[in-house]
Write a protein that holds these residues in place. Structure first.
Motif, PDB file in Angstrom:
ATOM      1  N   UNK A 114      -0.685   5.037   5.122  1.00  0.00           N
ATOM      2  CA  UNK A 114       0.631   4.504   4.961  1.00  0.00           C
ATOM      3  C   UNK A 114       0.679   3.452   4.020  1.00  0.00           C
ATOM      4  N   UNK A 115       1.516   3.673   2.945  1.00  0.00           N
ATOM      5  CA  UNK A 115       1.739   2.818   1.829  1.00  0.00           C
ATOM      6  C   UNK A 115       3.071   2.120   1.780  1.00  0.00           C
ATOM      7  N   UNK A 116       3.418   0.962   2.007  1.00  0.00           N
ATOM      8  CA  UNK A 116       4.622   0.427   1.657  1.00  0.00           C
ATOM      9  C   UNK A 116       5.774   1.049   0.443  1.00  0.00           C
ATOM     10  N   UNK A 117       6.666   1.089   0.827  1.00  0.00           N
ATOM     11  CA  UNK A 117       7.688   1.873  -0.248  1.00  0.00           C
ATOM     12  C   UNK A 117       7.721   1.147  -1.506  1.00  0.00           C
ATOM     13  N   UNK A 118       7.730  -0.327  -1.491  1.00  0.00           N
ATOM     14  CA  UNK A 118       7.801  -1.296  -2.374  1.00  0.00           C
ATOM     15  C   UNK A 118       6.564  -1.072  -3.238  1.00  0.00           C
ATOM     16  N   UNK A 119       5.324  -0.914  -2.739  1.00  0.00           N
ATOM     17  CA  UNK A 119       4.077  -0.585  -3.586  1.00  0.00           C
ATOM     18  C   UNK A 119       3.966   0.523  -4.145  1.00  0.00           C
ATOM     19  N   UNK A 166      -6.364   1.861 -11.925  1.00  0.00           N
ATOM     20  CA  UNK A 166      -6.233   0.808 -11.354  1.00  0.00           C
ATOM     21  C   UNK A 166      -6.732   0.774  -9.870  1.00  0.00           C
ATOM     22  N   UNK A 167      -6.573   0.001  -9.009  1.00  0.00           N
ATOM     23  CA  UNK A 167      -6.904  -0.010  -7.774  1.00  0.00           C
ATOM     24  C   UNK A 167      -5.858  -0.756  -6.866  1.00  0.00           C
ATOM     25  N   UNK A 168      -6.146  -0.324  -5.518  1.00  0.00           N
ATOM     26  CA  UNK A 168      -5.033  -0.713  -4.533  1.00  0.00           C
ATOM     27  C   UNK A 168      -6.207  -1.888  -3.511  1.00  0.00           C
ATOM     28  N   UNK A 169      -5.583  -3.179  -3.540  1.00  0.00           N
ATOM     29  CA  UNK A 169      -6.249  -4.115  -2.671  1.00  0.00           C
ATOM     30  C   UNK A 169      -5.760  -3.939  -1.263  1.00  0.00           C
ATOM     31  N   UNK A 170      -6.717  -4.034  -0.378  1.00  0.00           N
ATOM     32  CA  UNK A 170      -6.436  -3.954   1.209  1.00  0.00           C
ATOM     33  C   UNK A 170      -7.606  -3.436   1.916  1.00  0.00           C
ATOM     34  N   UNK A 171      -7.647  -3.622   3.158  1.00  0.00           N
ATOM     35  CA  UNK A 171      -8.615  -3.189   4.016  1.00  0.00           C
ATOM     36  C   UNK A 171      -8.073  -2.005   4.846  1.00  0.00           C
ATOM     37  N   UNK A 172      -7.463  -2.243   5.874  1.00  0.00           N
ATOM     38  CA  UNK A 172      -6.971  -1.240   6.909  1.00  0.00           C
ATOM     39  C   UNK A 172      -5.537  -0.901   6.335  1.00  0.00           C
ATOM     40  N   UNK A 173      -4.715  -1.682   5.365  1.00  0.00           N
ATOM     41  CA  UNK A 173      -3.485  -1.259   4.992  1.00  0.00           C
ATOM     42  C   UNK A 173      -3.601  -1.712   3.416  1.00  0.00           C
ATOM     43  N   UNK A 174      -2.863  -0.834   2.605  1.00  0.00           N
ATOM     44  CA  UNK A 174      -2.587  -1.238   1.118  1.00  0.00           C
ATOM     45  C   UNK A 174      -1.755  -2.354   0.930  1.00  0.00           C
ATOM     46  N   UNK A 175      -2.280  -3.360   0.050  1.00  0.00           N
ATOM     47  CA  UNK A 175      -1.473  -4.616  -0.160  1.00  0.00           C
ATOM     48  C   UNK A 175      -1.075  -4.679  -1.400  1.00  0.00           C
ATOM     49  N   UNK A 176      -1.652  -4.654  -2.550  1.00  0.00           N
ATOM     50  CA  UNK A 176      -1.278  -4.801  -3.862  1.00  0.00           C
ATOM     51  C   UNK A 176      -1.972  -3.876  -4.826  1.00  0.00           C
ATOM     52  N   UNK A 177      -1.378  -3.705  -6.028  1.00  0.00           N
ATOM     53  CA  UNK A 177      -1.830  -2.964  -7.206  1.00  0.00           C
ATOM     54  C   UNK A 177      -2.288  -3.801  -8.250  1.00  0.00           C
ATOM     55  N   UNK A 178      -3.564  -3.348  -8.629  1.00  0.00           N
ATOM     56  CA  UNK A 178      -4.144  -4.092  -9.999  1.00  0.00           C
ATOM     57  C   UNK A 178      -4.612  -2.993 -10.692  1.00  0.00           C
ATOM     58  N   UNK A 179      -4.389  -3.291 -12.079  1.00  0.00           N
ATOM     59  CA  UNK A 179      -4.754  -2.325 -13.106  1.00  0.00           C
ATOM     60  C   UNK A 179      -6.380  -2.700 -13.421  1.00  0.00           C
ATOM     61  N   UNK A 180      -6.839  -1.600 -13.962  1.00  0.00           N
ATOM     62  CA  UNK A 180      -8.248  -1.663 -14.507  1.00  0.00           C
ATOM     63  C   UNK A 180      -9.398  -1.455 -13.190  1.00  0.00           C
ATOM     64  N   UNK A 227      -7.571  16.600   0.350  1.00  0.00           N
ATOM     65  CA  UNK A 227      -6.421  16.006   0.445  1.00  0.00           C
ATOM     66  C   UNK A 227      -6.110  15.329   1.790  1.00  0.00           C
ATOM     67  N   UNK A 228      -5.657  13.921   1.467  1.00  0.00           N
ATOM     68  CA  UNK A 228      -5.443  13.251   2.918  1.00  0.00           C
ATOM     69  C   UNK A 228      -3.951  13.050   2.879  1.00  0.00           C
ATOM     70  N   UNK A 229      -3.365  12.984   3.939  1.00  0.00           N
ATOM     71  CA  UNK A 229      -1.729  12.804   4.086  1.00  0.00           C
ATOM     72  C   UNK A 229      -1.612  11.319   3.752  1.00  0.00           C
ATOM     73  N   UNK A 230      -0.722  11.298   2.685  1.00  0.00           N
ATOM     74  CA  UNK A 230      -0.135   9.943   2.418  1.00  0.00           C
ATOM     75  C   UNK A 230       1.332   9.638   2.589  1.00  0.00           C
ATOM     76  N   UNK A 231       1.521   8.727   3.773  1.00  0.00           N
ATOM     77  CA  UNK A 231       3.100   8.550   4.107  1.00  0.00           C
ATOM     78  C   UNK A 231       3.375   7.272   3.301  1.00  0.00           C
ATOM     79  N   UNK A 232       4.768   7.162   2.913  1.00  0.00           N
ATOM     80  CA  UNK A 232       5.400   6.110   2.369  1.00  0.00           C
ATOM     81  C   UNK A 232       6.411   5.495   3.464  1.00  0.00           C
ATOM     82  N   UNK A 233       6.220   4.258   3.727  1.00  0.00           N
ATOM     83  CA  UNK A 233       7.023   3.655   4.534  1.00  0.00           C
ATOM     84  C   UNK A 233       7.897   2.526   4.374  1.00  0.00           C
ATOM     85  N   UNK A 234       9.024   2.197   4.996  1.00  0.00           N
ATOM     86  CA  UNK A 234       9.443   0.976   4.544  1.00  0.00           C
ATOM     87  C   UNK A 234       8.707  -0.270   4.653  1.00  0.00           C
TER      88      UNK A 234
END
Length: 109
Positions: free
Chosen positions: A7-12, A30-44, A102-109
């Protein structure tokens, strides 16, 4: 990670898709920081020891489907396609038994 719900936050998700869109016709990586949940996007590339939720890249001219050689074992990868008129597509993939799965990716508020 294949048994976990992704589950990825809609804003991210909107931020990542926006970065891919403004970079056209170039691709982004780039890469997405987080452990159990995605928190932030970073380039490179992520630095050593980073809390890596997923690696990502965009395909400006092709579908959001990776080759097995583009995926690392045990890691989640997000692939963004800009090849669909008027729609941006982001799909999650993982290498399983040597093939992209493929993994199911959900976008959530």
């Amino acid at each position: 990670m294949s048994n976990q719900e992704l589950v990825m936050p809609r804003r991210l998700a909107i931020r990542i898709l926006h970065e891919a869109q403004i970079a056209q016709p170039e691709s982004i990586t780039g890469w997405v920081r987080g452990t159990a949940q995605p928190q932030s996007y970073h380039a490179g590339e992520p630095p050593a020891g980073a809390e890596l939720w997923a690696r990502l890249w965009s395909n400006p001219l092709s579908p959001a489907v990776p080759e097995a050689s583009q995926l690392s074992a045990g890691g989640l990868h997000l692939v963004i396609s800009l090849n669909i008129k008027g729609v941006l597509e982001m799909r999650a993939w993982q290498l399983e038994a040597g093939a992209p799965s493929e993994q199911v990716l959900k976008i959530d508020e």
